[in-house]
Design an enzyme around this catalytic site. Structure first.
Site, short mmCIF file in Angstrom:
data_model
loop_
_atom_site.label_atom_id
_atom_site.label_comp_id
_atom_site.label_asym_id
_atom_site.label_seq_id
_atom_site.Cartn_x
_atom_site.Cartn_y
_atom_site.Cartn_z
N PHE A 29 12.87 8.16 16.62
CA PHE A 29 12.81 9.61 16.46
C PHE A 29 12.66 9.91 14.96
CE2 PHE A 29 12.67 11.63 20.59
CZ PHE A 29 12.58 10.48 21.34
N LEU A 56 10.93 16.32 6.21
CA LEU A 56 11.93 17.30 5.78
C LEU A 56 12.97 16.73 4.81
CD1 LEU A 56 13.21 20.10 6.05
CD2 LEU A 56 14.42 19.26 8.09
N PHE A 65 6.62 -3.78 11.27
CA PHE A 65 6.69 -2.43 10.68
C PHE A 65 5.38 -2.01 10.03
CE2 PHE A 65 11.14 -3.98 9.95
CZ PHE A 65 11.82 -3.01 10.65
N SER A 118 6.81 5.09 17.96
CA SER A 118 7.27 6.37 17.44
C SER A 118 7.40 7.39 18.56
CB SER A 118 6.24 6.88 16.42
OG SER A 118 6.55 8.21 16.05
N SER A 124 0.84 -1.20 0.00
CA SER A 124 0.00 0.00 0.00
C SER A 124 0.87 1.25 0.00
CB SER A 124 -0.95 0.00 1.20
OG SER A 124 -0.22 -0.10 2.41
N ASN A 125 2.11 1.13 0.51
CA ASN A 125 3.00 2.30 0.50
C ASN A 125 4.42 1.91 0.10
OD1 ASN A 125 3.30 5.12 0.84
ND2 ASN A 125 4.32 4.79 2.80
N ARG A 158 3.88 24.89 10.91
CA ARG A 158 2.94 23.84 10.51
C ARG A 158 2.12 23.45 11.74
NH1 ARG A 158 5.57 18.39 8.04
NH2 ARG A 158 6.35 18.24 10.17
N LYS A 206 -0.38 4.36 17.59
CA LYS A 206 0.87 3.72 18.06
C LYS A 206 0.80 3.48 19.57
CE LYS A 206 3.22 3.27 14.30
NZ LYS A 206 3.61 1.94 13.82
N TYR A 223 -2.53 9.27 14.29
CA TYR A 223 -1.42 8.35 14.04
C TYR A 223 -0.70 8.00 15.35
CZ TYR A 223 3.34 6.92 12.99
OH TYR A 223 4.54 6.26 12.99
P1 NAD Z 1 6.67 2.69 5.01
O1 NAD Z 1 5.33 3.19 4.66
O2 NAD Z 1 7.78 2.90 4.05
O3 NAD Z 1 6.61 1.13 5.35
C1 NAD Z 1 5.47 0.53 5.90
C2 NAD Z 1 5.16 -0.68 5.04
O4 NAD Z 1 3.99 -1.34 5.57
C3 NAD Z 1 4.83 -0.32 3.60
O5 NAD Z 1 5.62 -1.12 2.73
C4 NAD Z 1 3.35 -0.64 3.45
O6 NAD Z 1 3.03 -1.08 2.14
C5 NAD Z 1 3.17 -1.74 4.48
N1 NAD Z 1 1.81 -1.87 5.01
C6 NAD Z 1 0.99 -0.89 5.47
N2 NAD Z 1 -0.17 -1.40 5.88
C7 NAD Z 1 -0.10 -2.74 5.70
C8 NAD Z 1 -0.98 -3.81 5.93
N3 NAD Z 1 -2.21 -3.60 6.43
N4 NAD Z 1 -0.57 -5.06 5.64
C9 NAD Z 1 0.66 -5.29 5.13
N5 NAD Z 1 1.53 -4.31 4.87
C10 NAD Z 1 1.16 -3.05 5.16
O7 NAD Z 1 7.05 3.32 6.44
P2 NAD Z 1 8.41 3.26 7.25
O8 NAD Z 1 8.94 4.62 7.32
O9 NAD Z 1 9.26 2.16 6.74
O10 NAD Z 1 7.83 2.91 8.68
C11 NAD Z 1 7.80 1.60 9.19
C12 NAD Z 1 7.12 1.62 10.55
O11 NAD Z 1 7.83 2.50 11.41
C13 NAD Z 1 5.69 2.14 10.52
O12 NAD Z 1 4.92 1.38 11.43
C14 NAD Z 1 5.81 3.56 10.99
O13 NAD Z 1 4.64 4.00 11.62
C15 NAD Z 1 6.96 3.45 11.97
N6 NAD Z 1 7.68 4.71 12.16
C16 NAD Z 1 8.17 5.37 11.08
C17 NAD Z 1 8.84 6.58 11.25
C18 NAD Z 1 9.33 7.38 10.08
O14 NAD Z 1 9.51 8.58 10.22
N7 NAD Z 1 9.60 6.77 8.92
C19 NAD Z 1 9.02 7.10 12.55
C20 NAD Z 1 8.52 6.37 13.63
C21 NAD Z 1 7.85 5.18 13.42
C1 WQD Z 2 10.94 17.82 10.79
C2 WQD Z 2 11.13 19.33 10.92
C3 WQD Z 2 9.16 20.58 10.42
C4 WQD Z 2 8.97 19.54 6.18
C5 WQD Z 2 7.09 13.28 11.59
C6 WQD Z 2 5.93 12.61 12.23
C7 WQD Z 2 6.39 11.66 13.28
C8 WQD Z 2 7.44 10.68 12.75
C9 WQD Z 2 8.50 11.35 11.96
C10 WQD Z 2 6.45 8.55 12.25
C11 WQD Z 2 9.97 20.04 11.60
C12 WQD Z 2 10.24 20.88 9.42
C13 WQD Z 2 9.34 19.64 7.51
C14 WQD Z 2 9.07 20.70 5.35
C15 WQD Z 2 9.92 21.93 7.22
N1 WQD Z 2 6.88 9.70 11.87
N2 WQD Z 2 9.81 20.81 8.02
N3 WQD Z 2 9.55 21.84 5.91
O1 WQD Z 2 7.26 16.37 12.16
O2 WQD Z 2 9.31 15.71 13.49
O3 WQD Z 2 7.84 13.98 12.58
O4 WQD Z 2 7.93 12.26 11.01
O5 WQD Z 2 6.32 8.12 13.34
O6 WQD Z 2 5.25 10.98 13.71
O7 WQD Z 2 5.12 13.62 12.85
O8 WQD Z 2 9.24 15.25 11.02
O9 WQD Z 2 10.38 15.52 8.87
O10 WQD Z 2 7.95 16.20 9.05
O11 WQD Z 2 9.68 17.56 10.19
O12 WQD Z 2 10.34 22.98 7.69
O13 WQD Z 2 8.73 20.67 4.17
O14 WQD Z 2 11.21 19.89 9.61
O15 WQD Z 2 8.42 21.72 10.75
O16 WQD Z 2 10.50 21.09 12.36
P1 WQD Z 2 8.36 15.45 12.37
P2 WQD Z 2 9.28 16.09 9.68
#
Ligand code: NAD
Ligand code: WQD
Length: 337
Positions: free
Chosen positions: A177, A199, A80, A124, A34-35, A292, A152, A148
């Site tokens: 983070f 970002l 994940f 997260s 899906s992503n 934002r 979590k 979201y």
């Molecule tokens: P991502 O979207 O790249 O990876 C998630 C994967 O899960 C995708 O490949 C998607 O297709 C798959 N997926 C979603 N729903 C599904 C379902 N119902 N069944 C099977 N597959 C499914 O995201 P990511 O950045 O790799 O994040 C991985 C995990 O880490 C997520 O749970 C996310 O919430 C968490 N997380 C991510 C971040 C971040 O900033 N990237 C930060 C904190 C936590």
């Molecule tokens: C970082 C900084 C923005 C985009 C998000 C989710 C969090 C986690 C990680 C999954 C902030 C600034 C951003 C832009 C900008 N994901 N920014 N211009 O908001 O800390 O966290 O991603 O768990 O749940 O909320 O990360 O990368 O969006 O932003 O100035 O176009 O960059 O304001 O200060 P954030 P981010």
């Protein structure tokens, strides 16, 4: 014994798969795409030099999960799979709770049926919300400010209840983070659909000419340069954190461990932009605009618990993060497409 990576075709899943295979683990990926794109799997194969089994399926489907656990000798799960876009979660709460909470419940029930009781869960830092102070320890108050984040936190609470009722489980809750960067070989990296919310992918898309300029959200925060401060962590460090958590779970501690995965260092938006410009040699046109909605001023981790309990610490620098993010984007201007 194999390690199941749900959501294994996604950004963090692919990098973790590469690290786990290189450390000698056998993995099976499970994803509904899906992503993510199947093309990412081909790149993973090129990195590790062999095919990795990947099953297409949905974590909400009992049938898909039972088939998976029947087919492979799974001994532990890294979960994940989930949806992660904050804005989208506010607009589509039922979809987010269904996927993130419902999917986790279905997975845990399937694990119970298959008698697999080791799980590493992708939580997260967003569940801390607007923390009282930085750095943030795991004991800080949990008050997520969006759907979201609440999804979590709900899964964390389900896992805590499960552990209390069934202490045979070994459960690691990893609170990431801000993951950025890419595998140093430039074959896999972050490939967001549509306009990036985060970002670093926005910066790399400006650098490669896909977007004209970066909007910096807010220049009047109470931070040293007025822009938001975050704890960016290299995705390879994060992947190694999963390896450490998995090795811990495989020792069957029968505990529930909650650990921040971050560097412990805050970095502002402008600092990141400057580091990226230096490392890439590309100017990043940027303009400060309004804050934002929902953003906090500053957020960085206390990562000492992961060091003490898992023997893991992030080693890569901000320059490494920028260099590898740029290497990926430069070699793949349109991502995996
Ligand atoms: P991502 O979207 O790249 O990876 C998630 C994967 O899960 C995708 O490949 C998607 O297709 C798959 N997926 C979603 N729903 C599904 C379902 N119902 N069944 C099977 N597959 C499914 O995201 P990511 O950045 O790799 O994040 C991985 C995990 O880490 C997520 O749970 C996310 O919430 C968490 N997380 C991510 C971040 C971040 O900033 N990237 C930060 C904190 C936590
Ligand atoms: C970082 C900084 C923005 C985009 C998000 C989710 C969090 C986690 C990680 C999954 C902030 C600034 C951003 C832009 C900008 N994901 N920014 N211009 O908001 O800390 O966290 O991603 O768990 O749940 O909320 O990360 O990368 O969006 O932003 O100035 O176009 O960059 O304001 O200060 P954030 P981010």
């Amino acid at each position: 014994m194999m390690i199941l990576l749900t959501g294994g075709a996604g950004y963090i899943g692919l990098h973790t798969a590469a690290v786990l295979v290189e450390a000698g683990h056998e993995v099976v990926l499970f994803d509904n795409f899906s992503n993510s794109k199947p093309a990412g799997l081909k790149r993973l194969e090129a990195i590790i030099g062999r095919a990795v089994p990947c099953v297409e399926g949905d974590v909400r489907s009992r049938q898909d999960l039972d088939g998976l656990f029947d087919q492979y000798p799974i001994g532990a799960v890294v979960h994940f799979a989930g949806l992660k876009a904050v804005g989208e979660s506010q607009a589509q709460p039922l979809r987010y709770y269904d996927n993130n909470v419902g999917g986790s419940l279905a997975l845990l029930a399937a694990m119970q049926r298959a008698e697999v009781r080791r799980i590493v869960f992708s939580s997260s830092a967003t569940i801390y919300g607007n923390a009282d102070s930085n750095p943030i320890p795991e004991t800080a108050a949990l008050r997520p400010a969006n759907v979201y984040g609440r999804s979590k936190l709900m899964v964390e609470e389900i896992l805590r209840d499960l552990h209390a009722a069934a202490p045979g489980w070994s459960i690691a809750l990893l609170r990431y983070f801000n993951p950025v960067g890419a595998h140093p070989g430039g074959l896999i990296g972050e490939d967001p659909n549509d306009i990036p919310n985060n970002l670093m992918p926005f910066v790399t898309q400006v650098a490669v000419g896909r977007r004209p300029e970066l909007q910096v959200f807010g220049g009047d925060y109470p931070t040293p340069d007025g822009t938001g401060v975050r704890d960016y962590i290299h995705v390879m460090d994060l992947a190694e954190g999963h390896r450490a958590a998995l090795d811990w779970a495989l020792r069957d501690p029968r505990e529930l461990l909650t650990a921040n995965l971050g560097t412990g260092r805050g970095c502002s938006v402008l600092e990141l932009v400057r580091a990226f410009e230096q490392v890439s040699g590309k100017a990043i046109p940027h303009r400060i605009v309004a804050r934002r909605a929902g953003d906090v001023a500053a957020c960085w981790s206390d990562p000492s618990l992961a060091r003490e309990r898992l023997g893991w610490t992030a080693t890569r620098s901000l320059d490494d993060m920028c260099r590898d993010a740029w290497n990926w984007q430069r070699n793949n201007p349109q991502g995996f497409a």
